[in-house]
Design an enzyme around this catalytic site. Structure first.
Site, short mmCIF file in Angstrom:
data_model
loop_
_atom_site.label_atom_id
_atom_site.label_comp_id
_atom_site.label_asym_id
_atom_site.label_seq_id
_atom_site.Cartn_x
_atom_site.Cartn_y
_atom_site.Cartn_z
N CYS A 1 0.87 -1.17 0.00
CA CYS A 1 0.00 0.00 0.00
C CYS A 1 0.91 1.22 0.00
O CYS A 1 1.73 1.37 0.92
CB CYS A 1 -0.87 -0.03 1.24
N CYS B 1 -0.74 3.90 -6.39
CA CYS B 1 -1.63 3.27 -5.39
C CYS B 1 -1.86 1.86 -5.88
O CYS B 1 -2.11 1.64 -7.08
CB CYS B 1 -2.95 4.03 -5.30
N1 DGL Z 1 -3.96 0.68 -1.88
C1 DGL Z 1 -3.59 1.84 -1.17
C2 DGL Z 1 -2.39 2.55 -1.73
O1 DGL Z 1 -1.58 1.91 -2.35
C3 DGL Z 1 -4.55 2.73 -0.52
C4 DGL Z 1 -5.89 2.95 -0.98
C5 DGL Z 1 -6.70 3.57 0.11
O2 DGL Z 1 -7.03 2.85 1.04
O3 DGL Z 1 -6.98 4.78 0.02
O4 DGL Z 1 -2.20 3.71 -1.54
#
Ligand code: DGL
Length: 253
Positions: free
Chosen positions: A69, A179
């Site tokens: 993430c 993301c």
């Molecule tokens: N998948 C996450 C990232 O890479 C975050 C998405 C979220 O929960 O806002 O930033």
């Protein structure tokens, strides 16, 4: 055993690449979907969540953890590295390869609000983007599309276009997916780009393959075997409803 976590199913885009290079490892994938999205949450909140998740993954036997993430990496990985005695692999927006790939000299970055305002991202941009222009946009509504499994079709295209078009209008020919949810929208992103500027060749960069290769290197340095001794297994866990996690896993991995 490798622990992988994200605010939801996004980290599965990283897990998909990791499994290609480490097919005989055991994994626990944790989706913190009861607290998703992380993108608008405070740094303190994300540190608290990721600390609790890390504790649980270590108790379950994980020897190394992939923070799959970007938002959690930006907010919390330095704290996790200080507090826990194992290695953490984080996500970093692929500004460096994008800066090398662009022909228009304009790189577009799509990420969450939390990632774009974090010092970690600002430092990466300063380091690798000296000779190119960087334009940024929050992927507004992208996480929700992916969590709901609505990654293509007219509604997804309208949502994607609202955040992508400003980057294309600024001249971007290279789009960094900052993301881990966004790679699940890659076909829609490419479609919108080619329909918006049919004569421009747009490259979309997903950092997950590079993260998977880095994980293999760090495991070798740490003496962690690439294959699990006891036979490999995959455990999928979620803080909220597990349905979407299992469905996304079954469809995409
Ligand atoms: N998948 C996450 C990232 O890479 C975050 C998405 C979220 O929960 O806002 O930033």
């Amino acid at each position: 055993m490798i622990g992988i976590f994200d605010s939801g199913v996004g980290g599965l885009s990283v897990f998909r690449e990791i499994r290609k290079v480490l097919p005989e490892q055991s994994y626990i994938y944790y989706s913190d979907n009861a607290h998703c999205p992380y993108g608008e949450k405070s740094r303190e909140y994300i540190i608290d969540r990721t600390r609790a998740i890390t504790q649980m993954l270590i108790e379950k036997g994980c020897e190394i953890i992939v923070v799959a993430c970007n938002t959690a990496t930006a907010a919390a990985i330095s704290t996790l590295r200080e507090e826990f005695p194992i290695k953490f692999i984080g996500m970093e927006p692929a500004i460096k390869p994008a800066a090398q790939a662009t022909k228009t000299g304009v790189v577009g970055v799509l990420a969450t609000a939390g990632t774009l305002k974090a010092t970690k991202y600002i430092d990466t941009r300063a380091k690798w983007a000296q000779n190119v222009q960087i334009v940024e946009h929050i992927g507004q509504g992208f996480v929700e599309l992916v969590e709901n499994g609505s990654v293509s079709g007219p509604a997804a295209e309208t949502t994607v276009s609202a955040s992508l078009k400003p980057l294309l209008d600024a001249g971007a020919d290279t789009i960094v997916l900052g993301c881990t949810h966004y790679p699940f929208l890659i076909d829609t992103i490419k479609k919108v780009a080619s329909e918006t500027y049919p004569s421009r060749s747009v490259t979309v960069i997903d950092p997950a393959p590079a993260v998977a290769r880095h994980l293999v290197e760090v495991m070798a340095e740490e003496g962690i075997e690439p294959a699990s001794k006891e036979g490999y297994q995959i455990e999928l866990l979620a803080s909220g409803t597990p349905d979407n996690l299992q469905r996304t896993f079954d469809t995409l991995l």
